[in-house]
Design an enzyme around this catalytic site. Sequence first.
Site, PDB file in Angstrom:
ATOM      1  N   ASP A 296       0.852  -1.187   0.000  1.00 19.40           N
ATOM      2  CA  ASP A 296       0.000   0.000   0.000  1.00 19.40           C
ATOM      3  C   ASP A 296       0.898   1.251   0.000  1.00 19.40           C
ATOM      4  OD1 ASP A 296      -2.180   1.660   0.001  1.00 19.40           O
ATOM      5  OD2 ASP A 296      -3.201   0.707   1.679  1.00 19.40           O
ATOM      6  N   GLU A 491     -10.139   7.341   4.162  1.00 20.51           N
ATOM      7  CA  GLU A 491      -9.276   6.737   5.171  1.00 20.51           C
ATOM      8  C   GLU A 491      -8.676   7.791   6.099  1.00 20.51           C
ATOM      9  OE1 GLU A 491      -5.630   5.216   3.479  1.00 20.51           O
ATOM     10  OE2 GLU A 491      -5.930   6.342   1.647  1.00 20.51           O
TER      11      GLU A 491
END
Length: 597
Positions: A296, A491
């Site tokens: 990620d 997020e």
Amino acid sequence: MDKISKILIATLFALSFSFSDDQSIKDQFISDLLEKMTLEEKIGQMTQVDRQFLNDISDISKYKLGSLLSGGGSAPDVNTPVSWAEMYDAYQQEALKTPLAIPLMYGIDAVHGHNNVVGATIFPHNIGLGATGDPQLVEAVSKATALEVAATGIDWTFAPCITVPRDIRWGRTYEGFSSDPELVTILGTAAVKGFQSVKLDNPEGILACAKHYVGDGGTEFGTGIDGLVDRGDVKLSEVEFREIHLRAYKKVIEAGVATIMASYNSFNGEKIHGSKYLLTDLLKNELNFKGFVISDWAAIDEIPGDYKSDIITAINAGIDMVMVSGGNEPYPKFLKLFKEAVNEGAIPMSRIDDAVRRILLVKKNYGLFDRPFADKSLLVHVGSDEHRELARDAVRKSLVLLKNTNQLLPLKKAGLKITVAGKGADNLGMQLGGWSISWQGDMGYTTPGTTILEAVKATVTDSNLVQYSVNGSDATGDVAIVVVGEEPYAEMKGDRDELSLNQSDLDVISTIQAKGIPVIVVLISGRPMLITDQLPQWDALLAAWLPGTEGQGIADVLFGDYSPTGKLSFAWPRSMDQLPFTDENDHLFEIGYGLHY
Ligand code: BGC
Ligand code: BGC
């Protein structure tokens, strides 16, 4: 054996033979290529940079980068579908200038439609699709998304998110279909099929990426960023961990998912990005995953130790491609340290070759070597009527009717004086939520679509009978539709320790109620919210999640053109102390709840 079955078996045999034949030709192609590659070229293949951090486009060929991405909102200066396709082609042209002319693979978060592109169809976020419980629909939505993505040249979506969120205080709850691992498995597999289609080498399909492996939705409150949930630690026994969080991965691998993204979180104190056990032993060996693992965004940076040791730990653990992003740690530095580590023997060549082989095989199987450029004839599909109609259908099916006193709904289309109120009533950006045009999303008109107010006006017989009053102060008439809820977030910024509605939202509702007008609350939110004390005073409640651009689907349900079928894919808590979810019942509404007409 009769004649027909003999012929059938012979054909099947021939087919499987020609398939494996085809595969061995591809394997040979990769082996030949690998033999010619320098260490720089191999490392380049394992590197992904966000286009916004490229110092110059020529760095693609200079550093032999294997992949680029657009992070949330990383768009060309003019954000139109055609300019995306042109941008992609320019980057690809640059990649093909390298001696071996290996095309680059471009990734993006197309997580509810091609959601960074102005003019694309934006579908409900996964939480809404979870409420439909409908794998055929999810497959169709993913297929349509793939077509819009492919039209702009982009090869790869960082989707589906097959997280199993257990604590809705997490700001990524809406990226998950459900808190039920079984439903996540069914819908996640359908999404992979939709994105990649039956045949990976298909101009209208794209590559999928199941994320975030593994346990992203299971982190303990208090262990994440800012003492909240995101990127925290999952504290579970391995049996429970596998049961809840690993389940869907087995099935998406069987369905042929090309890539998997590692997760920021930890499992019992160990960062996933540094876990050889989870990335190699379990994922690649035990589950037999043959695609590649991408890290990620700058996530390897979070492994304890300096940057060089982060690279060594992550690659040795089984990360095949690093999403360097390029913001915090510029890619020239990454490439330099990576090469040093290999030359010093800290990363074995066999690991590099394995990673590059996996990456090149995905590129080859996808047909990237044969079709490296955007097929601009597909651009007509971006935001097409057909796709918007599909999105409208998805919206209708995602709505969950939670309360309907005295059959207030459905409303009559003729003769009623209706007030439409609330900050979400005429706000497309709020309908879209995060991961929409920008990373965190924005309020307001960010891309073409239909707001709920517009949809209501388009549905009634006489739109003059519809009045709009944002705060409800001048509400009049027979009934009010009040659209309230959460403003966009993604997020990190969406983590909350408290899930009540804003006071200003509650004020709009009570202002209208004080006038004796019956109130239908339409809740736009990325998760269930705390409404235990207020619900008894509301006449009707429709959970609309984050529906996307096609607000008409909401009017379809409000006015009875479609009788609601959506069912909660998360329990609806009565109080905060019911979080995270356990096996306990006694929620305000249980998973599976939803009324019909
Ligand atoms: C997110 C991923 C996303 C990536 C690229 C990360 O911060 O966790 O879900 O795919 O960024 O935008
Ligand atoms: C990017 C996101 C990424 C995030 C991580 C943002 O700037 O747009 O895609 O996930 O940074 O910090």
